[in-house]
Structures are given as structure tokens and as C-alpha cells.
Design an enzyme around this catalytic site. Structure first.
Site, PDB file in Angstrom:
ATOM      1  N   GLU A 242       1.181  -0.046  -4.506  1.00  0.00           N
ATOM      2  CA  GLU A 242      -0.016   0.633  -4.952  1.00  0.00           C
ATOM      3  C   GLU A 242       1.028   1.812  -5.466  1.00  0.00           C
ATOM      4  O   GLU A 242       1.869   2.760  -4.688  1.00  0.00           O
ATOM      5  CB  GLU A 242      -0.215   1.521  -3.940  1.00  0.00           C
TER       6      GLU A 242
ATOM      7  N   ASP B 203       0.715  -1.352   0.432  1.00  0.00           N
ATOM      8  CA  ASP B 203      -0.464   0.162  -0.015  1.00  0.00           C
ATOM      9  C   ASP B 203       1.095   1.193  -0.184  1.00  0.00           C
ATOM     10  O   ASP B 203       1.700   0.954   0.975  1.00  0.00           O
ATOM     11  CB  ASP B 203      -1.214   0.097   1.006  1.00  0.00           C
TER      12      ASP B 203
END
Length: 616
Positions: free
Chosen positions: A364, A335
Site C-alpha cells: 500500500e 498495509d
């Protein structure tokens, strides 16, 4: 008079009592040891243990175990922490290390386990473009165990009426629906974070982690997660874990007793991130903007972790390696990859792939242009000398191109032009391609409920270069817009009191089942479509909003035609593509099942696509 034997007995009794008292205080004196265990035979012999307990830094430490060397004891500003550096030789036998703690008043032993490394993970199940990833928000997918909807050790309780609350989905609910994944044709599961999020509210999403080594009890246990991974492997599927290095939850246990002030990035007043990913790679970025991205908090309940702290960086790197070793997952999605210290992230990738060379990691990287994204997926050092060591990024550039291409009055040239920028990447074939996820409006809503356009996006996502990913429920016409709690909606049938069960054909509407069967047909065909897995891509400039491209190897060739226009094209000429059709005389459209007896002309209905397996 006390006899000699009674003296010996009394002495032994006192010794046992002292030992017992010392051991009895172990739980109070040593509240956290992380990682909780480790392995012998690792490529990197070094291990750093975080020890947390009241005044633990006042203790001396002694370790005597063949092959294990206590290299250094690191004290930090908080006397309740120690970081001890161990070196574990290659030939060390698995077993239990007795760590002796002693100060002027007390002593105790702590047993630390060294396990055998699973040699099969040296090879691993690499995630490639032959796979299709299915993204699930666990709290919103299916409730398989109602007894853990609310748990004593977590603050927020279940409230399905609250769109931002806990709804009760769990790991058992996912396990109970493996037949759905198998029928649909999914090969890989990606779960939004399942680790503990002990927050007062808004904890369902999983990104405010309060314990990096513990499954949230409302989802299950670590063993339940391992069971899910094992079940996936037995059914031929793979699993991706969602990890967060940038921030933790305000409910994390260490927030009440930080190892050091610089463990998190602290400001005079609450300062939020600017969420401007490109600031990490911008050669002209101001210090102000850069600091806001890399040190600003993601939210008021998500403190920003400071990976410039070497102890914290080592902690996070070891945590990811621990989860790979423990659960035997096949990949990690990281993330907010550009947010933390980028050099620490690069070192993390090197450390992880040193242990597991074929392991899949996707970052990400939320930016709208390929040029921005290429900073993270590049085969050589960037202009500033940075090498990310990341081989797969989230292809937001292609996602936004899809939204523009298939939206109202959209031009499919958007896809053509974006793919034409692939020269900036080190490895575009490894990009994760998606038409929806948990952070954006459902694609059907963005496409104004146009199911035909949604189908076109599915065709493109599943046949272009890269590793495709779809978001749970998009295959059954879920169409909510943000806020997030609505986008991450409950899958109908995942709860016993639901009025229908969309996991079954009988529980889906006619329209839902039509899309489900459409996606299912493509996914199950794709499993053996080697030209899609490994083939090169050649595409032709779109004309009249019709896009034609080929995926081919020396032995296989697939032609994809996407008519993104509102016009039917009768006898659409294929002569322009004769170079790519050379050596092939007929084909079969796997979407409709129709046989093509020649490759001179085809009939294209408006807003439809053809996936043609070519035959010599």
C-alpha cells in the site's frame, strides 16, 4: 520399616510429583511461544523464538534434537522475555523438540513442533495480470455463523446499528458465497485483516491487531481461514492476506508487558503520524517530518511498532512466513508500506521471497503521483541507494486519474497522461490497479451517481496494464461516502433478517443487476483474454474526450474505445489507428455482443465503451 521396593516406589512417586508440579506451572511460566511451530527444509535455517513468561530470563535452556542447534539466548531489559536463536539444518527430520527450562527452583519442558514444509508452495500460485482481485471487509460481507457474533474472549460485542461497530460478518459468510464470486468471474480474494482485534471499540476493520498469530474469534478460527484458502484453491481462485507491520492494537497482549521500551515508538505525549507517505522518499525531507511519518502513531489505539528493533523485525518477518506456510495463501497486501523503517521492509521482502520466490506481495503506497510511487517499484537503486525489493504497488496515481477523468466535466486525457509516466517504474505491469477500496468514498458517490461513468471506470480498470482490483459491492451500485463505517457497508443479503439478497439476481434491483451483468460479462471474458493478461499496451492521444488503446500479443489483439464525452459519434473513423489494426479485418464488441464486419468506422454512444476482440 520401609522396604526397599517401597523406597523405590516412594522415590518414583516424589520424582513424578516434582515433575508434575514443574509441568503444571508451565502455562503460568511460559505464556507465549511464537512462532507457535515451524518447518524443516526452509531456505533460511535460522529461527528466532519469542518466549514470554514470568521471570523466564532466569532459566537456562537446553535443546537436544538432531539437526537443531541452539545458537544464542538473547536477554532483553524485560526479564519476562527471552529470544532464542536456533539453526535448523537442511536434513533435519520433522518432529517434536523438547526444550528444557531450568533454574535453581524449578524446571519444565516445552514441546515445540517442527513440521514438513509443503513443497508445492515452492512453486505457488503467482498472482499476475491474468487475475482480478475482489476486496472484502469481512465484518460487513456476510454473517454465516451467528454464534460467534460476540465472543467471551473479545471485548467489543456485536451492534449492527452502530456504523463503526461489529456487524457480525465472518469467514463462514464468505465461504457460503463462493458461488457469487464464481458467477461474477473473480479469480482472487483479498480480505481486510481477519486477525484478532481485541479493542474496546472500532475493531471491525481489522487493522488494530492484538494477536498476530490468531484469527479473531468473531470471524472464526485459524482452521476456518485455512478452510477458506483451500476452498478457493479447489475452485480455481487465489487468496491475498492483509498484513500490518507498521502498528498493532493497543489491546495487543504485549502492550501490558513490553519486551523493551523501544519495542514501540514512544513520545512524551501522544503524537500522531502526519500520514505524508512521500516523506519516506523525499530527498529534502526534514527530520521532523520524517519522524512523524515513520514514528508517529497511526491512531491513539494503534501504537507504532519500531522496526529498528531487530527482535521485532525478525518477529514480523517470521510471522508473515508462518502464515504463508500455514495457510498456503497466494499473496500478501502490506498495509502502510512506507511508514515503518524502510530498510527493515526491504529485508522483509528479501526474506519472504527467499522462501517463496514467486510469491505475490503488493505494497500500500498512497501517493498521487507516479514519481512518488516509483521509489517503491523500481528496478534499480534510488538516488539515496535504497532498493525496496517490492514488485507491486497500489497504483493511487492511476486511481486519482480515474476519479478526475470520469468525474463531472472530466477529461479522459488524465488517464493517458498518467500512463505516459510509466517509464519511472521498474515494473508497471505488476501495479495493482483499482477504482475503489475500503479507505475512500465509493466511486459511484464520487461520480455523482452516474452509473455510465462507473461502467467506464470498470472497463478501464479491467483492460489497462496491471493487476485489477475491485471493491465488494461496487458491482451492485453501492455508493456511500465516508466516514469509513459507511463506506464499508453491509452487503445486502449477508444477514438472515435482510429484506433482500443481492447475492442473487432476484434480490437485486433492475439497475443493480444491469451493472452486475456488465461487470460479469467483462470479468468472464477476461479470464481467457491473453492479450489483456500478457499483451503490450499502445494508446493514442485522446481527442474530443475519446480514448483508444490496444492490448496485443503476436497472436491476439484487443481494441478498447472509451467515449467519455456527452456526445454520440456516428461513424467514428478508425483510420487513425490503422497501424494497430494492421492484419485485422473485423471484430466483436464483448460488451454489447455486436459483430463488426469491418474496421473502418464504428458508432459510439455517449459515455459508453467498446471492448473489441479483433479478428484477422
Amino acid at each position: 520399616m520401609i522396604t526397599y521396593s517401597r523406597k523405590v516406589f516412594l522415590l518414583l512417586f516424589i520424582m513424578c510429583l516434582v515433575s508434575f508440579l514443574g509441568q503444571a506451572q508451565k502455562s503460568e511460566l511460559l505464556t507465549h511461544v511464537e512462532p507457535p511451530f515451524w518447518w524443516v527444509g526452509m531456505e533460511n535455517p535460522d529461527l528466532q523464538l519469542l518466549l514470554h513468561g514470568k521471570n523466564i530470563s532466569s532459566y537456562t535452556i537446553k535443546i537436544e534434537y538432531p539437526g537443531v542447534q541452539l545458537k544464542k539466548i538473547n536477554k532483553v531489559e524485560n526479564e519476562n522475555y527471552l529470544f532464542i536463536d536456533l539453526s535448523i539444518a537442511k536434513n533435519t527430520e520433522p518432529g517434536t523438540i523438547s526444550i528444557e527450562f531450568k533454574n535453581k527452583d524449578q524446571f519444565f519442558n516445552y514441546n515445540y513442533q517442527l513440521k514438513s514444509k509443503n513443497k508445492s508452495r515452492d512453486v505457488g500460485q503467482a498472482i499476475t495480470s491474468s487475475d482480478v482481485i475482489y476486496l472484502i471487509t469481512p465484518d460487513r460481507f456476510a454473517n454465516g455463523d451467528t454464534s460467534n457474533d460476540s465472543t467471551k474472549d473479545t471485548v467489543e460485542k456485536v451492534n449492527r446499528e452502530n456504523e463503526d461497530g461489529r456487524h457480525g460478518g465472518d469467514l463462514k459468510g464468505i465461504l457460503n458465497n463462493f458461488n457469487y464470486f464464481e458467477e461474477l468471474g473473480i479469480t482472487t480474494l483479498w480480505l481486510n485483516p481477519f486477525l484478532e482485534n481485541d479493542q474496546r471499540a472500532y475493531s471491525y476493520h481489522g487493522y488494530a491487531i492484538s494477536d498476530f498469530y490468531k484469527t479473531d474469534t468473531r470471524f472464526g478460527t485459524n482452521k476456518d481461514y485455512k478452510m477458506l484458502v483451500d476452498k478457493a484453491h479447489k475452485t480455481g481462485m487465489k487468496v491475498i492476506m492483509d498484513l500490518v507491520f507498521n502498528h498493532c492494537g493497543s489491546g495487543h497482549w504485549w502492550m501490558k508487558d513490553l519486551p523493551s521500551k523501544d519495542w514501540i515508538n514512544q513520545w512524551d505525549t501522544y503524537t500522531k503520524s502526519n500520514f505524508t507517505n512521500i516523506a519516506a522518499s523525499d530527498p529534502y525531507v526534514s527530520n521532523h517530518d520524517f519522524d512523524l511519518l515513520t514514528k508517529g502513531w497511526f491512531d491513539i489505539n494503534m501504537p507504532d511498532l519500531n522496526l529498528e528493533n531487530d527482535f521485532l523485525t525478525t518477529y514480523m518477518i517470521q510471522n508473515s512466513i508462518w502464515w504463508v506456510g500455514y495457510s498456503e495463501i497466494d499473496g500478501i497486501r502490506l498495509d502502510t508500506y512506507p511508514y515503518p523503517n524502510k530498510h527493515a521492509m526491504s529485508n522483509w521482502m528479501k526474506a519472504l521471497t527467499t522462501e517463496y520466490p514467486d510469491f505475490y506481495v503488493v505494497a500500500e503506497t498512497w501517493a498521487e503521483r507516479a514519481s512518488y510511487l516509483s521509489y517503491w517499484n523500481n528496478s534499480k537503486a534510488s538516488r539515496d541507494g535504497y532498493i525496496s525489493n517490492i514488485k507491486s504497488i497500489s497504483d493511487y496515481a492511476l486511481y486519482y486519474s480515474m476519479v478526475r477523468a470520469f468525474g463531472k466535466n472530466g477529461d479522459i486525457s488524465e488517464l493517458y497522461k498518467t500512463l505516459a509516466e510509466d517509464f519511472v517504474y521498474g515494473n508497471p505491469e505488476n501495479n495493482k490497479v483499482f477504482n475503489g477500496n475500503h479507505d475512500v468514498d465509493r466511486l459511484l458517490a464520487l461520480l455523482d451517481d452516474d452509473v455510465n461513468k462507473l461502467k467506464l471506470s470498470m472497463v478501464f480498470t479491467l483492460t489497462t496494464r496491471g493487476i485489477p482490483q475491485i471493491y465488494y459491492g461496487d458491482e451492485i451500485l453501492m455508493k456511500n461516502r465516508r466516514p469509513d463505517g459507511r463506506v464499508r457497508q453491509d452487503f445486502p443479503g449477508g444477514w438472515k433478517n435482510d429484506n433482500r439478497n443481492a447475492f442473487t439476481k432476484e434480490g437485486r434491483t433492475k439497475e443493480e443487476n444491469d451493472l452486475f451483468e456488465y461487470v460479469k460479462t467483462i470479468l468472464n471474458w477476461r479470464k481467457k483474454a491473453l492479450a489483456i493478461h500478457n499483451g503490450k499496451l499502445v494508446h493514442y492521444q485522446p481527442i474530443n474526450n475519446v480514448y483508444v488503446y490496444f492490448r496485443y500479443t503476436n497472436k491476439e489483439n484487443t481494441m478498447i474505445i472509451i467515449n467519455n464525452s456527452d456526445k454520440d459519434y456516428i461513424n467514428f473513423e478508425l483510420n487513425r489507428f490503422k497501424k494497430s489494426l494492421e492484419g485485422y479485418s473485423k471484430g466483436k464488441d464483448i460488451v454489447s455482443g455486436k459483430e463488426l464486419q469491418n474496421l473502418k468506422k464504428v458508432n459510439l454512444a455517449k459515455n459508453t465503451a467498446m471492448i473489441i476482440d479483433l479478428v484477422k
